[in-house]
Scaffold this active site. Structure first.
Site, PDB file in Angstrom:
ATOM      1  N   ASP A  66       0.867  -1.178   0.000  1.00 37.40           N
ATOM      2  CA  ASP A  66       0.000   0.000   0.000  1.00 37.40           C
ATOM      3  C   ASP A  66       0.905   1.229   0.000  1.00 37.40           C
ATOM      4  OD1 ASP A  66      -1.706   2.109   0.475  1.00 37.40           O
ATOM      5  OD2 ASP A  66      -2.710   1.175   2.185  1.00 37.40           O
ATOM      6  N   SER A 144      -1.166  13.778 -15.248  1.00 43.99           N
ATOM      7  CA  SER A 144      -2.370  13.846 -16.068  1.00 43.99           C
ATOM      8  C   SER A 144      -2.471  15.241 -16.660  1.00 43.99           C
ATOM      9  CB  SER A 144      -3.613  13.563 -15.210  1.00 43.99           C
ATOM     10  OG  SER A 144      -4.799  13.817 -15.943  1.00 43.99           O
ATOM     11  N   TYR A 157      -9.146  16.034  -7.718  1.00 36.49           N
ATOM     12  CA  TYR A 157      -8.219  15.216  -8.500  1.00 36.49           C
ATOM     13  C   TYR A 157      -7.259  16.111  -9.277  1.00 36.49           C
ATOM     14  CZ  TYR A 157      -6.531  12.080 -12.180  1.00 36.49           C
ATOM     15  OH  TYR A 157      -5.736  11.375 -13.047  1.00 36.49           O
TER      16      TYR A 157
END
Length: 269
Positions: A66, A144, A157
C-alpha cells in the site's frame, strides 16, 4: 512487443507502483520486454502476478504494498535493493480518482485522493533519491493533463495532479546536479478497468472523442512508450518536463470541432 524502438535497459532495475493494471501494467511489461529487472508494486498480489506472466522470474519481483503506508513503502524499497542491488528507474504511477464538487466535498475524500496521488509520490521520491543519485537514475511520475487544465466535477483530482507537476519540476532542480532526471508523463483519458464503464457509454464516448485530435482514446501502451523514452538515454537532456501524451487533447482551446470537420470513417476506442 509494446515498443517499436529498442532501449538499453538490460541489467537496469525499475520500480513501478500501481502495476496491477492499466498504465502501470503496460509500463512494467514494456520495461521487461526491454530486458530490465522490474519490481511491481500494488495492493493485491494477484493482479501483479498477471502483469509479470510470461516473463522470467529471475527478472521480476512482486511486492504487495500500500503506497500510502510510508513504513511499508520503505520496507518495499529496501526489498528491491536487497534483491537486485541497485535502483535505476522509479515510476510513480499509483493513482486514484473520484468526482468532487465543492459543496459536498469533505476532508475524508480529500485525504483519499491526496494520500495516493501526491503524498505517496513525495514519500517514494524521498526514499529512492539516494539510490538514484548512486546510479544517476530517473524518477518519473504518471501525472495527467488534468494537472494542466480544469475539469468539471474533478477539482480535487486536478489539484493533486497539478501538485505532482510542480513537484516534478522542483525535484528536477534539486536533483539535477546529482545526475538524476525527474519528469512526468501527462496522459489524457486512457482505456483502463476504471474508465471502461464510461467508455461503454456511446454518448460519453462520442463527446470525448470530439476533443481528441487523433480521434481515438489512449491505450496504456501509448503511455508506456513515452515512459520508455523519457527514462532512457535518448532523453538524457530532458528533466523537469511534463509531457502531455494525450492525442492532441490539450492542443485545443475548448472550441468545439466543426460539424463538417473531416473524421475517420471508423473510431477505434
Amino acid at each position: 512487443m509494446i515498443a517499436w524502438a529498442h532501449y538499453p535497459y538490460q541489467g537496469r532495475v525499475v520500480l513501478v507502483t500501481g502495476a496491477g493494471s492499466g498504465i502501470g501494467r503496460a509500463t512494467a511489461r514494456a520495461f521487461l520486454e526491454q530486458g530490465a529487472n522490474v519490481a511491481v508494486l500494488g495492493r493485491r498480489p494477484e493482479p501483479l502476478q498477471e502483469t509479470v506472466t510470461g516473463f522470467d522470474a529471475e527478472h521480476v519481483q512482486v511486492l504487495a504494498t500500500d503506497v500510502t503506508d510510508t513504513d511499508a513503502l520503505e520496507r518495499t524499497v529496501s526489498a528491491v535493493t536487497a534483491r537486485f542491488g541497485r535502483l535505476d528507474v522509479v515510476i510513480a504511477n499509483a493513482g486514484t480518482s473520484e468526482p468532487s464538487r465543492i459543496d459536498t466535498f469533505d476532508a475524508t475524500a480529500w485525504e483519499r485522493l491526496r494520500s495516493v496521488n501526491l503524498d505517496s509520490v513525495i514519500q517514494l521520491a524521498r526514499l529512492t533519491a539516494p539510490l538514484l543519485r548512486t546510479t544517476r537514475g530517473n524518477f518519473l511520475a504518471i501525472s495527467s493533463i488534468a494537472g494542466l487544465r480544469g475539469d468539471w466535477d474533478q477539482f480535487a483530482y486536478n489539484a493533486t495532479k497539478a501538485a505532482v507537476n510542480a513537484l516534478v519540476q522542483s525535484l528536477a532542480l534539486d536533483l539535477g546536479a546529482d545526475g538524476v532526471r525527474v519528469n512526468a508523463v501527462a496522459p489524457a483519458f486512457t482505456v483502463s478497468r476504471l474508465t471502461q464503464e464510461r467508455l461503454d457509454d456511446p454518448e460519453f464516448s462520442a463527446r470525448l472523442l470530439d476533443r481528441v485530435a487523433l480521434d481515438r482514446v489512449a491505450r496504456p501502451e501509448d503511455i508506456a512508450r513515452a515512459v520508455l523514452f523519457l527514462a532512457g538515454p535518448d532523453a538524457g537532456y530532458i528533466t523537469g518536463a511534463v509531457l502531455p501524451v494525450d492525442g492532441g487533447t490539450s492542443a485545443s482551446s475548448g472550441t468545439p470541432r466543426p460539424v463538417k470537420a473531416t473524421r475517420s470513417p471508423t473510431r477505434k476506442h
